[in-house]
Design an enzyme around this catalytic site. Structure first.
Site, PDB file in Angstrom:
ATOM      1  CG  ASN A 172      -2.138   0.983   0.933  1.00 47.09           C
ATOM      2  OD1 ASN A 172      -2.696   1.019  -0.158  1.00 47.09           O
ATOM      3  ND2 ASN A 172      -2.510   1.758   1.933  1.00 47.09           N
ATOM      4  CD1 TRP A 173       6.258   3.188   0.031  1.00 48.31           C
ATOM      5  CD2 TRP A 173       5.834   3.662  -2.112  1.00 48.31           C
ATOM      6  NE1 TRP A 173       7.127   4.177  -0.365  1.00 48.31           N
ATOM      7  CE2 TRP A 173       6.880   4.494  -1.668  1.00 48.31           C
ATOM      8  CE3 TRP A 173       5.398   3.796  -3.435  1.00 48.31           C
ATOM      9  CZ2 TRP A 173       7.508   5.422  -2.493  1.00 48.31           C
ATOM     10  CZ3 TRP A 173       5.997   4.725  -4.257  1.00 48.31           C
ATOM     11  CH2 TRP A 173       7.031   5.521  -3.794  1.00 48.31           C
TER      12      TRP A 173
END
Length: 283
Positions: A237-238
């Site tokens: 989820n960067w």
């Protein structure tokens, strides 16, 4: 303050060909579109993400269309061109998206469509069946995100899908939920149908107990992994755009935390390598 992109290596040594199945990229030439959320001021892009890959030991990636760019998929297409065969994409598709556009998206590496039933989302659940009907012809799937507290309301809709689909972010239960609660049990029953995958990602977004252990979302994640490890995916989820830069999690620490929920090396390889490679058509 800049994003942390290097540091002490994770204790977990990821298996070869590990896949990050959900992250976002930005670039200055692709501005925010109304009414989407704002593009991060530092526009974290390809070079920054490649540093993250080296730090964590990742090799392949699924680039998900950012809500800030709405239905303009130009940014992820440019990134897919840059990463080549080591990347796949999840685009925003509408029921009226032309067939020729879908064919081009497929040729350039897109393998999924994003459905987002939360503020800022470009295409909501009311279009799920129509979008899924368009993309399944290409062997794609939909990734779906909504407040998991509404799970029981949405199960009848989700049960109409008979090709693969993904529930994002551990079900995204924005209120406290335990593995025994009916909303979570409904998610397990969706997995039992054989075509529903769940993404172990963004535990910090729905945790009420907080880090670094995230005990509540950890319990949900462990239950998902124990129930159907063949339909669990991992994602970074960067660059954690729901958090400020100074409050974003340390990605190496977060990776070790999540891997601590996985019982053995065989399951680790299933979640990080085999499941995403099958679903995303990696060579």
């Amino acid at each position: 303050m800049s994003r942390k992109l290097e540091g002490a290596a994770p204790r977990t040594r990821l298996p070869a060909r590990s896949v990050d199945t959900h992250m976002h990229l930005y670039a200055p030439q692709y501005p925010q579109l109304t009414p989407g959320p704002l593009v991060p001021p530092d526009c974290p892009g390809i070079d920054e993400y490649r540093r993250l890959q080296r730090w964590l030991g990742l090799e392949q990636v699924v680039i998900v269309q950012a809500n800030a760019h709405r239905d303009d998929n130009s940014c992820i297409l440019a990134a897919l061109d840059a990463f080549g065969e080591n990347a796949r994409g999840v685009a925003v598709v509408k029921p009226e998206t032309p067939e020729s556009t879908l064919a081009e998206l497929h040729q350039r590496g897109v393998r999924g469509a994003r459905i987002m039933q939360l503020p800022g989302g470009a295409v909501g659940l009311e279009h799920l069946l129509a979008v899924n009907a368009r993309v399944r012809e290409f062997g794609w799937h939909c990734i779906v995100q909504f407040d998991g507290r509404e799970m029981l309301d949405h199960v009848p809709l989700l049960q109409q899908i008979d090709n693969p689909f993904i529930i994002d972010h551990i079900g995204k239960f924005l209120g406290p939920v335990t593995p025994q609660d009916p909303e979570f049990q409904a998610l397990l029953k969706l997995m039992d149908r054989g075509n529903c995958y769940v993404k172990i990602a963004a535990c910090y977004e729905s945790s009420h107990t907080g880090g670094p252990e995230y005990a509540d979302t950890a319990a949900l994640s462990r239950a998902l992994i124990a129930h159907a490890p063949e339909r669990v995916l991992w994602a970074s989820n960067w660059p954690h755009v729901s958090q400020s830069v100074d409050n974003a999690p340390d990605d190496a620490v977060l990776l070790d935390t999540v891997c601590g929920w996985i019982p053995d090396q065989k399951t680790l390889e299933r979640i990080f390598v085999h499941n995403p490679r099958d679903l995303y058509d990696f060579s």
